[in-house]
Design an enzyme around this catalytic site. Structure first.
Site, PDB file in Angstrom:
ATOM      1  N   LYS A 205     -20.906  36.804   1.300  1.00 57.80           N
ATOM      2  CA  LYS A 205     -21.310  36.918   2.702  1.00 57.80           C
ATOM      3  C   LYS A 205     -22.012  38.250   2.901  1.00 57.80           C
ATOM      4  O   LYS A 205     -21.453  39.307   2.586  1.00 57.80           O
ATOM      5  CB  LYS A 205     -20.066  36.822   3.590  1.00 57.80           C
ATOM      6  CG  LYS A 205     -20.365  36.935   5.072  1.00 57.80           C
ATOM      7  CD  LYS A 205     -19.101  36.705   5.879  1.00 57.80           C
ATOM      8  CE  LYS A 205     -19.335  36.875   7.362  1.00 57.80           C
ATOM      9  NZ  LYS A 205     -18.087  36.663   8.125  1.00 57.80           N
ATOM     10  N   LYS A 258     -23.334  32.798   2.657  1.00 60.99           N
ATOM     11  CA  LYS A 258     -23.681  32.959   4.065  1.00 60.99           C
ATOM     12  C   LYS A 258     -24.506  34.214   4.231  1.00 60.99           C
ATOM     13  O   LYS A 258     -24.087  35.247   3.708  1.00 60.99           O
ATOM     14  CB  LYS A 258     -22.379  33.052   4.884  1.00 60.99           C
ATOM     15  CG  LYS A 258     -22.597  33.255   6.369  1.00 60.99           C
ATOM     16  CD  LYS A 258     -21.272  33.364   7.117  1.00 60.99           C
ATOM     17  CE  LYS A 258     -21.539  33.538   8.605  1.00 60.99           C
ATOM     18  NZ  LYS A 258     -20.330  33.712   9.392  1.00 60.99           N
TER      19      LYS A 258
HETATM   20 ZN   LIG Z   1     -14.720  38.967  10.458  1.00 60.34          ZN
END
Ligand SMILES: [Zn+2]
Length: 335
Positions: A205, A258
């Site tokens: 992420k 992501k």
């Molecule tokens: Zn968070």
């Protein structure tokens, strides 16, 4: 004149039937995971920067999940907006927390629906950060004031995951990029006899500007600073493999990258490294908002651009896609 070309790839593109026959990637409603923002109170509150997406009461979340089910979407992922925020985020693991209520209500109405829960602190803490901060009783002199503390946060993540599992969550998805979060959650789940609850790790992420609208949606913007001390630098690809490898070693059942659209190379790289694990891509709020805004201006064809983007994520290696386009896209694919 006719050139002596042995290979003419256009031969297979002549008709719609031929193109369908040689199509390599197919998008289906079963590929989608639909995000739901649940909050206390009644009705729906539209999110200005994400047209078509609302903050939902528990009852409305059930209705929205039913819509998804009717369209053949197998899963939802829940994000909670608590009644009150505090430094730890106590509602996050309360049996009466908003996500806990929503899990129970959705599973009661739709036992087949796969209910995934986001597991992080940022929506629940008054400072908006993804972990416990280095201040007050947790203060460690070796670290800067306000630093997001890793190990004390892991205990909270374990409690949140167990609390969700107790309410019937089918899968938990830690998103905070804390080191060791998958191992800590696995250990906590197993100790509470939830050894069959899978973990979908937000393994890779990035500290991305594409999350902007989500922070309106979940009221989760950090009150100061940023998330660069735990989320990844958008410049890094090799580091994605390091993060994914650690999460696999810690017992992650599925991996996530992501955001999605600006990170298709990362999706492909991680998928190639771990083909044996199902992989999700998160088509984030900023990606959604850009499509919606340009479509509202009449500058792009929303349907075509959204479906092309989702197809690209799948082609890049995503087995499933968390997307705010889920209901629309499933409807378009069916129509
Ligand atoms: Zn968070």
């Amino acid at each position: 004149m006719t050139l002596n070309l042995k290979s003419r790839p256009r031969r297979l593109r002549q008709t719609s039937a031929l193109r369908a026959m040689v199509r390599e990637t197919e998008l289906n409603a079963q590929d989608f995971i639909y995000p739901l923002f649940v909050r206390h109170g009644e009705g729906r509150t539209p999110i200005a920067s994400m047209p078509g997406i609302d903050q939902l009461s528990v009852a409305e979340a059930v209705i929205e999940a039913e819509r998804a089910a009717e369209l053949g979407i197998p899963a939802v992922i829940l994000f909670g907006i608590p009644a009150e925020k505090d430094p730890i985020g106590l509602e996050n693991f309360s049996p009466d927390g908003i996500v806990q209520q929503a899990i129970r209500a959705i599973k009661r109405k739709l036992p087949e629906m796969v209910v995934i829960t986001d597991v992080c602190l940022c929506e629940y803490t008054d400072h908006g950060h993804c972990g416990i901060l280095n201040t007050g009783e947790h203060y460690q002199v070796s670290l800067p004031e306000g630093y997001v503390l890793n190990d004390p946060t892991l205990d909270v993540l374990g409690k949140v995951a167990v609390s969700h599992a107790e309410c019937g969550a089918d899968m938990v998805a830690p998103s905070g990029m804390m080191d060791g979060m998958v191992a800590a959650i696995r250990e906590a789940l197993d100790a509470a006899h939830f050894e069959n609850t899978p973990i979908l790790s937000y393994a890779v992420k990035y500290a991305s500007a594409f999350y902007g609208p989500f922070r309106d949606a979940a009221d989760g913007a950090p009150k100061f600073g940023d998330r660069k001390s735990h989320q990844m630098d958008p410049a890094n690809l090799n580091e994605a493999l390091r993060e994914a490898t650690l999460d696999v070693q810690e017992g992650a059942d599925m991996l996530m990258v992501k955001p999605a659209l600006a990170y298709l190379d990362v999706i492909r790289t991680v998928k190639n490294a771990f083909p044996e694990l199902p992989m999700a891509a998160y088509n984030v709020s900023g990606e959604y908002a850009m499509v919606k805004a340009a479509a509202q201006m009449g500058w792009i064809d929303e349907r075509k651009v959204a479906l092309e983007s989702l197809l690209a994520m799948k082609r890049a290696g995503a087995d499933m896609i968390i997307t705010y386009h889920a209901l629309d896209a499933a409807g378009w694919l069916a129509g």
